[in-house]
Design a protein around this motif. Sequence first.
Motif, PDB file in Angstrom:
ATOM      1  N   UNK A  36       0.842  -1.196   0.000  1.00 29.26           N
ATOM      2  CA  UNK A  36       0.000   0.000   0.000  1.00 29.26           C
ATOM      3  C   UNK A  36       0.880   1.250   0.000  1.00 29.26           C
ATOM      4  N   UNK A  37       0.441   2.259  -0.716  1.00 24.85           N
ATOM      5  CA  UNK A  37       1.157   3.531  -0.781  1.00 24.85           C
ATOM      6  C   UNK A  37       0.888   4.309   0.507  1.00 24.85           C
ATOM      7  N   UNK A  38       1.939   4.872   1.084  1.00 31.53           N
ATOM      8  CA  UNK A  38       1.806   5.640   2.325  1.00 31.53           C
ATOM      9  C   UNK A  38       1.016   6.926   2.087  1.00 31.53           C
ATOM     10  N   UNK A  39       0.017   7.211   2.930  1.00 30.16           N
ATOM     11  CA  UNK A  39      -0.718   8.478   2.817  1.00 30.16           C
ATOM     12  C   UNK A  39       0.203   9.673   3.061  1.00 30.16           C
ATOM     13  N   UNK A  40      -0.176  10.809   2.487  1.00 30.19           N
ATOM     14  CA  UNK A  40       0.595  12.045   2.660  1.00 30.19           C
ATOM     15  C   UNK A  40      -0.316  13.145   3.186  1.00 30.19           C
ATOM     16  N   UNK A  41       0.214  13.989   4.066  1.00 33.69           N
ATOM     17  CA  UNK A  41      -0.591  15.111   4.550  1.00 33.69           C
ATOM     18  C   UNK A  41      -0.805  16.156   3.452  1.00 33.69           C
ATOM     19  N   UNK A  42      -1.913  16.866   3.559  1.00 35.34           N
ATOM     20  CA  UNK A  42      -2.227  17.928   2.595  1.00 35.34           C
ATOM     21  C   UNK A  42      -1.077  18.925   2.489  1.00 35.34           C
ATOM     22  N   UNK A  43      -0.433  19.213   3.596  1.00 30.96           N
ATOM     23  CA  UNK A  43       0.636  20.230   3.607  1.00 30.96           C
ATOM     24  C   UNK A  43       1.757  19.921   2.613  1.00 30.96           C
ATOM     25  N   UNK A  44       1.944  18.648   2.257  1.00 34.17           N
ATOM     26  CA  UNK A  44       2.996  18.310   1.286  1.00 34.17           C
ATOM     27  C   UNK A  44       2.649  18.757  -0.131  1.00 34.17           C
ATOM     28  N   UNK A  45       1.369  18.962  -0.401  1.00 34.82           N
ATOM     29  CA  UNK A  45       0.976  19.400  -1.742  1.00 34.82           C
ATOM     30  C   UNK A  45       0.692  20.898  -1.811  1.00 34.82           C
ATOM     31  N   UNK A  46       0.557  21.553  -0.665  1.00 33.92           N
ATOM     32  CA  UNK A  46       0.179  22.977  -0.654  1.00 33.92           C
ATOM     33  C   UNK A  46       1.173  23.789  -1.482  1.00 33.92           C
ATOM     34  N   UNK A  47       0.618  24.598  -2.380  1.00 27.56           N
ATOM     35  CA  UNK A  47       1.424  25.396  -3.298  1.00 27.56           C
ATOM     36  C   UNK A  47       0.860  26.810  -3.325  1.00 27.56           C
ATOM     37  N   UNK A  48       1.755  27.791  -3.276  1.00 30.40           N
ATOM     38  CA  UNK A  48       1.368  29.210  -3.275  1.00 30.40           C
ATOM     39  C   UNK A  48       2.026  29.923  -4.451  1.00 30.40           C
ATOM     40  N   UNK A  49       1.327  30.905  -4.992  1.00 28.90           N
ATOM     41  CA  UNK A  49       1.858  31.718  -6.076  1.00 28.90           C
ATOM     42  C   UNK A  49       1.293  33.124  -5.951  1.00 28.90           C
ATOM     43  N   UNK A  50       2.151  34.116  -6.036  1.00 27.70           N
ATOM     44  CA  UNK A  50       1.722  35.511  -6.059  1.00 27.70           C
ATOM     45  C   UNK A  50       2.378  36.188  -7.253  1.00 27.70           C
ATOM     46  N   UNK A  51       1.608  36.985  -7.967  1.00 29.11           N
ATOM     47  CA  UNK A  51       2.122  37.693  -9.135  1.00 29.11           C
ATOM     48  C   UNK A  51       1.434  39.055  -9.204  1.00 29.11           C
TER      49      UNK A  51
END
Length: 160
Positions: free
Chosen positions: A1-16
């Motif tokens: 089974x693939x280990x679950x990952x917390x949402x924080x590992x995918x969180x991405x921010x961008x400002x322009x």
Amino acid sequence: MIQPKPVSESRTLLTDLVFPPDTNHHHTIFGGKVMAYVDKIACIAAMRHCRKPVVTVSSDSFDFLAPIKTGEAIHLEAYVTWTHRTSMEVFVKVGAENLLTGEKRLTARAYLTFIALDENGKPTPVPPVIPETEEEKKQHAHAEERYALRQKRKLELEVN
């Protein structure tokens, strides 16, 4: 089974910064430009979650709530809210900031679905996601309903 990952590992921010060429005759950013930003940041969040190439499968909800004007900052936040076997649902929030006054406002929200691909371009399993904050837990709790609606819409499109 693939280990679950917390949402924080995918969180991405961008400002322009929104410049005149990014805007229409109302001096607000083109909707298509916002959509391109959303697809790009959601793609990054999905790849961060699964660490594999991904493709956009759907954008089942894209709500424009307020315009972003020339000279304001556009700010995007994306994260994986839920996963199925090979797919990931990504939520994106878009905001605007008046850099002179500090006023911030929510301007758009979207849900996109991505599929992870293996080295042969075939769908491949992705890790489950672990929601951490209250907002993430709410997103996660309703994700299966959104998934079911996407599946229903897909079947209806196949019939027509």
